[in-house]
Scaffold this motif. Structure first.
Motif, PDB file in Angstrom:
ATOM      1  N   CYS A 105      -2.225   6.924   0.228  1.00  0.00           N
ATOM      2  CA  CYS A 105      -1.765   6.508   1.552  1.00  0.00           C
ATOM      3  C   CYS A 105      -0.499   5.658   1.434  1.00  0.00           C
ATOM      4  CB  CYS A 105      -2.910   5.746   2.226  1.00  0.00           C
ATOM      5  SG  CYS A 105      -2.450   4.819   3.666  1.00  0.00           S
TER       6      CYS A 105
ATOM      7  N   GLU B 230       3.282   6.612   2.648  1.00  0.00           N
ATOM      8  CA  GLU B 230       3.982   5.693   3.560  1.00  0.00           C
ATOM      9  C   GLU B 230       5.359   5.319   3.004  1.00  0.00           C
ATOM     10  OE1 GLU B 230       0.430   3.231   5.705  1.00  0.00           O
ATOM     11  OE2 GLU B 230       1.947   2.046   4.636  1.00  0.00           O
TER      12      GLU B 230
ATOM     13  N   GLY C 294       7.539   8.342   3.241  1.00  0.00           N
ATOM     14  CA  GLY C 294       7.637   8.960   4.564  1.00  0.00           C
ATOM     15  C   GLY C 294       7.306  10.444   4.496  1.00  0.00           C
TER      16      GLY C 294
END
Ligand code: LMR
Length: 314
Positions: free
Chosen positions: A160, A164, A167
């Motif tokens: 995750c 992030e 992107g």
């Protein structure tokens, strides 16, 4: 037409994770669910069961949830997921929960031995690696039928944070976190790929270090935010992915705390490694090739786990 028996999933602990486990299990049509807790929590488990059954009527799921305080209702479960125990509060380590959660685990493990000795049992209670050790010793269940859920959760957090930072879609991140479920866990940065490209070619070292740190402190970050408890959505999903792989014989390779007997140079301890989970429980333990610094990091993580496990009085 061949009739197959509906599977039974016993959830021990009717708190936040237990409720989410029940919900996800019926939404995935994995089987009938028994949500168990102690008599003081009878209203909670019966209420959650009723609430979810009413939702499944709306959505058309065929699995039913029963809330109970009677171990006899758990008998014959194919899978059991243990979330019973106390969560930590801000400022506490998972190890601070050892005494209180061990007391609960003694009772849970003895009841599993009596009522559901054929189940595949997944432990979520903390300190995870020590609790799963105690669970297997007390229940005397076969070693391949007992695992700890943490690697899936830790790996999911790592993926995750990588997605992030880049992107990009999390679907294209392939990663693995090894070791104990503690601050010394080992995200394998060198083995991580994004759409087939090594992560080390995509992010600078300071960014990678920050992601590793945040992954290691992933549980504590949520404890700090929730204040009165710990994470419950991601742990529930993680445990269900393991249960599903067993129930549907998916043979997924998932990181889990499994009993090692010489692999990684470790003997007689549960430790987070990649395993194959299928209808036979833990069917294989995989041993990826590690370099010297990864081996050293894993040894550090193992020493933390060993220290806690060695202090367990069964
Ligand atoms: C987690 O990682 O979310 C759990 O182990 C709960 C905790 O205390 O951090």
């Amino acid at each position: 037409m061949t009739q197959t028996r509906k599977k039974k999933i016993g959830l021990i602990g009717g708190g936040q994770i237990g409720g989410n486990l029940a919900l996800i299990a019926v939404q995935k049509n994995l089987g009938d669910v028994v949500l168990f807790d102690i008599p003081a929590a009878e209203g909670l488990v019966k209420g959650k069961a009723l609430d979810i059954n009413q939702l499944s009527a709306v959505d058309g799921y065929d699995c039913r949830v029963t809330g109970t305080t009677d171990w006899k209702d758990v008998a014959g479960s194919d899978v059991i997921i243990i979330t019973a125990g106390v969560p930590r509060k801000p400022g506490m380590s998972r190890e601070d929960l050892l005494d209180i959660n061990l007391k609960i685990m003694r009772d849970v493990a003895a009841n599993i031995k009596t009522h559901a000795p054929g189940a595949f049992v997944i432990n979520v209670a903390n300190p995870l690696d020590a609790m799963v050790f105690a669970l297997q010793k007390i229940s005397e269940l076969p070693k391949h039928m007992v695992v700890g859920m943490a690697g899936v959760l830790d790996t999911s957090r790592f993926k995750c944070f990588v997605a992030e930072a880049l992107g990009c879609s999390i679907r294209d991140v392939e990663a693995l976190v090894l070791g104990g479920h503690g601050d010394d866990m080992v995200p394998l940065v060198r083995h991580t790929t994004v759409g087939g490209v090594p992560l080390t070619e995509l992010l600078a070292q300071d960014k990678l270090d920050a992601i590793v740190k945040r992954t290691r402190e992933g549980g504590a970050e949520l404890v700090g935010l929730y204040k009165t408890g710990s994470a419950y959505f991601a742990p529930a999903s993680s445990a269900i992915s393991m249960a599903e792989s067993f129930l549907l014989d998916r043979k997924r390779i998932l990181p889990a705390a499994a009993l090692l007997e010489g692999q990684y140079g470790i003997n007689g301890y549960f430790f987070g490694v990649p395993v194959q989970i299928g209808a036979g429980g833990v069917e294989k333990i995989l041993t990826p090739k590690l370099d010297e610094s990864e081996k050293a990091a894993l040894e550090k993580s193992f020493q933390s786990v060993k220290k806690t496990v060695d202090s367990v009085k069964l």
